[in-house]
Motif scaffolding. Structure first.
Motif, PDB file in Angstrom:
ATOM      1  N   SER A 128      44.753  32.845  31.972  1.00 30.28           N
ATOM      2  CA  SER A 128      44.120  34.132  32.257  1.00 30.28           C
ATOM      3  C   SER A 128      43.334  34.663  31.063  1.00 30.28           C
ATOM      4  O   SER A 128      42.572  35.623  31.200  1.00 30.28           O
ATOM      5  CB  SER A 128      45.169  35.167  32.695  1.00 30.28           C
ATOM      6  N   PHE A 129      43.486  34.048  29.894  1.00 28.46           N
ATOM      7  CA  PHE A 129      42.660  34.381  28.733  1.00 28.46           C
ATOM      8  C   PHE A 129      41.557  33.346  28.521  1.00 28.46           C
ATOM      9  O   PHE A 129      40.867  33.373  27.508  1.00 28.46           O
ATOM     10  CB  PHE A 129      43.520  34.467  27.468  1.00 28.46           C
ATOM     11  N   GLY A 130      41.436  32.406  29.463  1.00 32.90           N
ATOM     12  CA  GLY A 130      40.439  31.358  29.323  1.00 32.90           C
ATOM     13  C   GLY A 130      40.928  30.188  28.495  1.00 32.90           C
ATOM     14  O   GLY A 130      40.148  29.289  28.164  1.00 32.90           O
ATOM     15  N   ALA A 131      42.211  30.175  28.162  1.00 29.65           N
ATOM     16  CA  ALA A 131      42.767  29.132  27.306  1.00 29.65           C
ATOM     17  C   ALA A 131      43.229  27.926  28.117  1.00 29.65           C
ATOM     18  O   ALA A 131      43.679  28.069  29.260  1.00 29.65           O
ATOM     19  CB  ALA A 131      43.937  29.677  26.488  1.00 29.65           C
ATOM     20  N   LYS A 278      34.665  37.668  33.598  1.00 26.73           N
ATOM     21  CA  LYS A 278      34.913  38.751  32.638  1.00 26.73           C
ATOM     22  C   LYS A 278      36.390  39.028  32.388  1.00 26.73           C
ATOM     23  O   LYS A 278      36.764  39.503  31.310  1.00 26.73           O
ATOM     24  CB  LYS A 278      34.241  40.033  33.141  1.00 26.73           C
ATOM     25  N   GLY A 279      37.210  38.819  33.390  1.00 25.97           N
ATOM     26  CA  GLY A 279      38.631  39.109  33.259  1.00 25.97           C
ATOM     27  C   GLY A 279      39.411  38.337  34.307  1.00 25.97           C
ATOM     28  O   GLY A 279      38.880  37.999  35.364  1.00 25.97           O
ATOM     29  N   ILE A 280      40.683  38.054  34.001  1.00 24.28           N
ATOM     30  CA  ILE A 280      41.535  37.311  34.933  1.00 24.28           C
ATOM     31  C   ILE A 280      42.912  37.957  34.945  1.00 24.28           C
ATOM     32  O   ILE A 280      43.523  38.160  33.899  1.00 24.28           O
ATOM     33  CB  ILE A 280      41.663  35.832  34.533  1.00 24.28           C
ATOM     34  N   ALA A 281      43.407  38.263  36.148  1.00 24.07           N
ATOM     35  CA  ALA A 281      44.732  38.864  36.301  1.00 24.07           C
ATOM     36  C   ALA A 281      45.645  37.900  37.037  1.00 24.07           C
ATOM     37  O   ALA A 281      45.363  37.508  38.166  1.00 24.07           O
ATOM     38  CB  ALA A 281      44.633  40.176  37.072  1.00 24.07           C
ATOM     39  N   HIS A 282      46.728  37.517  36.379  1.00 26.85           N
ATOM     40  CA  HIS A 282      47.777  36.724  37.026  1.00 26.85           C
ATOM     41  C   HIS A 282      48.694  37.710  37.746  1.00 26.85           C
ATOM     42  O   HIS A 282      49.247  38.620  37.135  1.00 26.85           O
ATOM     43  CB  HIS A 282      48.549  35.930  35.966  1.00 26.85           C
ATOM     44  N   ILE A 283      48.834  37.554  39.065  1.00 29.21           N
ATOM     45  CA  ILE A 283      49.606  38.522  39.849  1.00 29.21           C
ATOM     46  C   ILE A 283      51.089  38.184  39.759  1.00 29.21           C
ATOM     47  O   ILE A 283      51.574  37.242  40.385  1.00 29.21           O
ATOM     48  CB  ILE A 283      49.144  38.533  41.323  1.00 29.21           C
ATOM     49  N   MET A 339      46.095  35.033  41.860  1.00 28.90           N
ATOM     50  CA  MET A 339      45.241  35.184  40.678  1.00 28.90           C
ATOM     51  C   MET A 339      43.972  35.900  41.091  1.00 28.90           C
ATOM     52  O   MET A 339      43.434  35.634  42.172  1.00 28.90           O
ATOM     53  CB  MET A 339      44.905  33.819  40.082  1.00 28.90           C
ATOM     54  N   VAL A 340      43.506  36.814  40.249  1.00 31.48           N
ATOM     55  CA  VAL A 340      42.282  37.564  40.540  1.00 31.48           C
ATOM     56  C   VAL A 340      41.317  37.430  39.372  1.00 31.48           C
ATOM     57  O   VAL A 340      41.683  37.688  38.219  1.00 31.48           O
ATOM     58  CB  VAL A 340      42.583  39.054  40.807  1.00 31.48           C
TER      59      VAL A 340
END
Length: 376
Positions: A128-131, A278-283, A339-340
């Motif tokens: 979710s941080f692009g890692a 721009k952003g990623i949210a793990h639900i 995931m969003v």
């Protein structure tokens, strides 16, 4: 380090968590040492693991507790992973466990997927941080001598790492007979990944009007199982009963509830490679309602289109059997979206209009200029 990450998880609404360069931050007081200042050292030590467990698993920690913990933390910490600067990159670390899903594994005797859950809970936080995950380490406590179960669990952890394209780096297995009465083993683990500093996805560029792209889940994943177990006990059904209201291939409640957490690493990295995420949210804890705003800068919120994806039958059964209102359902479970991704309108048209190696994605809402999450 594991305890430090637990501290991070108690912080909210911070788009860029960074670990401190100060090497003394790990020796600062832990939550069990501040919950009650009048207790003796012996009493505090006795409550240590209980306090840490409560902190890591509580869906709605009190604002006062969060403020106390934030005072102990390095500036900029928060979120579901920790970042440490190293040269032109960040080392990204996350730790988690599968919670009371292990109790269902013991009751259903489905042990060949629980390790997939364990790996996915951590690597999904990292991506979710692009890692990109580099390695995973597990901690596996057997509460009785059951070698066949041990092998199944370890094979499932290996399968989870294969899905993530990361290595199993050491880990620990030990036997502690009688440590738990209701379960046969306990699982925990952590993952470490890496991302270039100029490729970090931190949410700071999110603006009102950006689009929310949802990636589907296949069920409950690993959050909300205390509530699931209560509903199951009240329903009078068993794990072998078919799930009510299901469509397609018949599936039992046990199979539906034990469906392993979707590992989103490959799908998300593929989408990131196309740019403009721009952003990623793990639900996870807090469901859709609490998880999505974690990636927003202050002052922004979201509107969710409730009919934009198919809610899995298992959630419909939980809601009906438990007589749970929609607000609590959305604040506890992923409701079919695990995931969003937050992207620009132009990027969303490209992402949703192109095939992604068989993966599905839905336009589930958009970012608004008012804090909070609403549903329509």
């Amino acid at each position: 380090m594991e305890e430090y990450v637990l501290l991070q998880r108690a912080s909210i609404n911070n788009p860029l968590p960074l670990a401190s360069k100060d090497p003394t931050f790990l020796s600062r007081p832990l939550p069990h040492q501040i919950l009650d200042g009048n207790q003796s050292q012996k009493q505090r030590e006795a409550q240590k693991h209980h306090a840490l467990f409560k902190l890591s698993s509580t869906l709605t920690p009190s604002p006062e507790l969060i403020r106390r913990i934030e005072k102990m933390m390095a500036p900029g910490t928060g979120g579901l992973s920790g970042l440490f600067p190293l040269g032109d990159s960040y080392i990204v670390a996350s730790t988690d466990r599968v919670g009371t899903k292990v109790e269902l594994a013991s009751e259903t005797q489905i042990h060949d997927t629980i390790g997939i859950d364990l790996v996915a809970t951590s690597v999904n936080d990292i991506v979710s941080f692009g890692a990109e995950p580099v390695y995973f380490r597990d901690y596996h406590v057997m509460c009785s001598y059951r070698p066949k179960i041990r092998v199944k669990v370890e094979k499932s952890i290996s399968a989870g790492c294969s899905q993530s394209n990361c290595a199993i780096f050491g880990g620990k297995i030990e036997e502690m007979p009688g440590c738990h009465v209701e379960v046969e083993y306990c699982l925990g683990g952590f993952a470490v990944g890496k991302v270039k500093k100029d490729s970090l996805i931190d949410g700071k560029n999110i603006i009102a009007g950006d689009v929310l792209v949802g990636l589907p889940s296949n069920g409950v994943h690993c959050n909300g199982f205390s509530l699931v177990r209560r509903v199951l006990a009240q329903s009078g059904l068993s794990f072998k009963d078919q799930i009510p209201g299901g469509s397609g291939k018949p599936i039992t409640l046990g199979e539906a509830l034990m469906a392993p957490t979707v590992n989103y690493v490959q799908q998300v990295l593929h989408i990131i490679g196309e740019g403009e995420v721009k952003g990623i949210a793990h639900i996870t804890s807090g469901g859709l309602t609490a998880s999505i705003p974690r990636v927003f800068p202050r002052g922004l919120g979201a509107v969710i289109y409730q009919d934009s994806w198919e809610v899995p039958a298992v959630f419909k059964w939980i809601q009906e059997a438990g007589r749970i209102d929609g607000v609590e359902m959305r604040s506890t479970f992923n409701m079919g979206i695990g995931m969003v991704l937050v992207v620009s309108p132009d990027a969303s048209a490209r992402i949703l209009g192109e095939p992604h190696e068989g993966y599905l994605a839905y336009r589930i809402g958009e970012v608004t200029g008012k804090e909070g999450v609403t549903y329509q």
